[in-house]
Design an enzyme around this catalytic site. Structure first.
Site, PDB file in Angstrom:
ATOM      1  N   MET A 101      36.356  28.068  35.359  1.00  0.00           N
ATOM      2  CA  MET A 101      37.229  26.949  34.988  1.00  0.00           C
ATOM      3  C   MET A 101      37.304  26.706  33.476  1.00  0.00           C
ATOM      4  SD  MET A 101      38.454  26.238  37.855  1.00  0.00           S
ATOM      5  CE  MET A 101      39.330  24.689  37.600  1.00  0.00           C
ATOM      6  N   HIS A 120      44.737  32.923  40.809  1.00  0.00           N
ATOM      7  CA  HIS A 120      45.259  31.580  40.534  1.00  0.00           C
ATOM      8  C   HIS A 120      45.997  31.076  41.776  1.00  0.00           C
ATOM      9  CE1 HIS A 120      46.881  28.203  38.353  1.00  0.00           C
ATOM     10  NE2 HIS A 120      48.061  28.482  38.878  1.00  0.00           N
TER      11      HIS A 120
HETATM   12  C1  GRF Z   1      40.056  29.637  44.023  1.00  0.00           C
HETATM   13  O1  GRF Z   1      40.760  29.008  45.032  1.00  0.00           O
HETATM   14  C2  GRF Z   1      40.969  30.208  42.979  1.00  0.00           C
HETATM   15  O2  GRF Z   1      42.301  30.235  43.353  1.00  0.00           O
HETATM   16  C3  GRF Z   1      40.813  29.302  41.796  1.00  0.00           C
HETATM   17  O3  GRF Z   1      39.574  28.693  41.910  1.00  0.00           O
HETATM   18  C4  GRF Z   1      39.156  28.703  43.260  1.00  0.00           C
HETATM   19  C5  GRF Z   1      37.731  29.146  43.257  1.00  0.00           C
HETATM   20  O4  GRF Z   1      37.098  28.901  44.461  1.00  0.00           O
HETATM   21  N1  GRF Z   1      40.972  30.047  40.588  1.00  0.00           N
HETATM   22  P1  GRF Z   1      35.698  29.584  44.776  1.00  0.00           P
HETATM   23  O5  GRF Z   1      34.733  29.153  43.669  1.00  0.00           O
HETATM   24  O6  GRF Z   1      35.898  31.054  44.819  1.00  0.00           O
HETATM   25  O7  GRF Z   1      35.271  29.002  46.090  1.00  0.00           O
END
Ligand code: GRF
Length: 224
Positions: A101, A120
């Site tokens: 993030m 994404h």
């Molecule tokens: C995913 O849904 C992706 O699309 C976004 O962040 C989310 C991460 O989820 N970039 P996780 O940490 O893999 O559960």
């Protein structure tokens, strides 16, 4: 560029995964590696914060973990430098952003250009940035989804490789839509990584090339 064979088998590319949260995409990738469907060397998982579930998942899978705790740095640039050093020390062939993030600095994006993927949760180029599920529902869109793309300098704007596409149902909520889209992420992300590992997927001349063909559109996988 093809991966050179070692002892008659394809060399496994060194892959590093960057996370910030629950790590369900990381888990999907781990599962594919365990099952033998995805032949990569998962050499490290790097997080930008301690204590997250994704780190536990990596540890349980026996993957070395590292934390670059961004909150401990007074200057953002110093945290980015530390992250760059950690990445460099793992000598990756491929860097996977899986729910990472932070916006990466230009130096890191440039360094791994063509060797860095992101997922994404939107049908890019629609809805770059945050709150994509809410924005798609509020706009009355017929479909939403998720996109695996090469990372370039502009946020969520790199060339798209593959998309998972779901219809938006009547009475859809952010949570119900997210749950369905995420199931698809667990299919398309390992698939794109597999293409890259097999030397079938490349970023060349600003475009996605798959099996020696320039892709004008991403591959699409529809929800069944
Ligand atoms: C995913 O849904 C992706 O699309 C976004 O962040 C989310 C991460 O989820 N970039 P996780 O940490 O893999 O559960």
């Amino acid at each position: 560029m093809s991966i050179s064979p070692i002892n008659g088998t394809r060399a496994q590319i060194r892959t590093v995964i960057l996370i910030s949260g629950s790590g369900t995409n990381l888990q999907a990738i781990i599962n594919e590696v365990r099952s033998g469907e995805l032949e990569i060397n998962l050499c490290a998982v790097i997080s930008d914060r301690p204590g997250i579930q994704g780190l536990e998942r990596a540890e349980q899978a026996g993957i070395p973990t590292r934390v670059v705790d961004y909150q401990k740095f007074e200057q953002r640039a110093d945290a980015d430098t530390a992250l760059g050093r950690e990445l460099e020390s793992t000598a990756p062939d491929l860097v996977i952003l899986a729910g990472f993030m932070r916006i990466l600095p230009a130096e890191i994006v440039t360094r791994y250009r063509g060797h860095m993927l992101n997922i994404h949760p939107s049908l890019l180029p629609k809805y770059r940035g945050l709150h994509t599920y809410r924005r798609a529902i509020e706009a009355g869109d017929s479909h939403h989804g998720s996109t695996v793309h090469f990372v370039t300098a502009e946020l969520d704007a790199g060339p798209a490789i593959v998309q998972y596409r779901v219809p938006i149902n009547a009475n859809e909520t952010e949570a119900s839509l997210a749950a369905r889209v995420q199931q698809g992420e667990y299919l398309i992300y390992p698939r794109a990584i597999c293409w890259f590992a097999e030397g079938r997927l490349r970023l060349y001349d600003g475009d996605v090339w798959l099996d020696n063909h320039r892709q004008t559109q991403p591959a699409i996988l529809n929800e069944l």
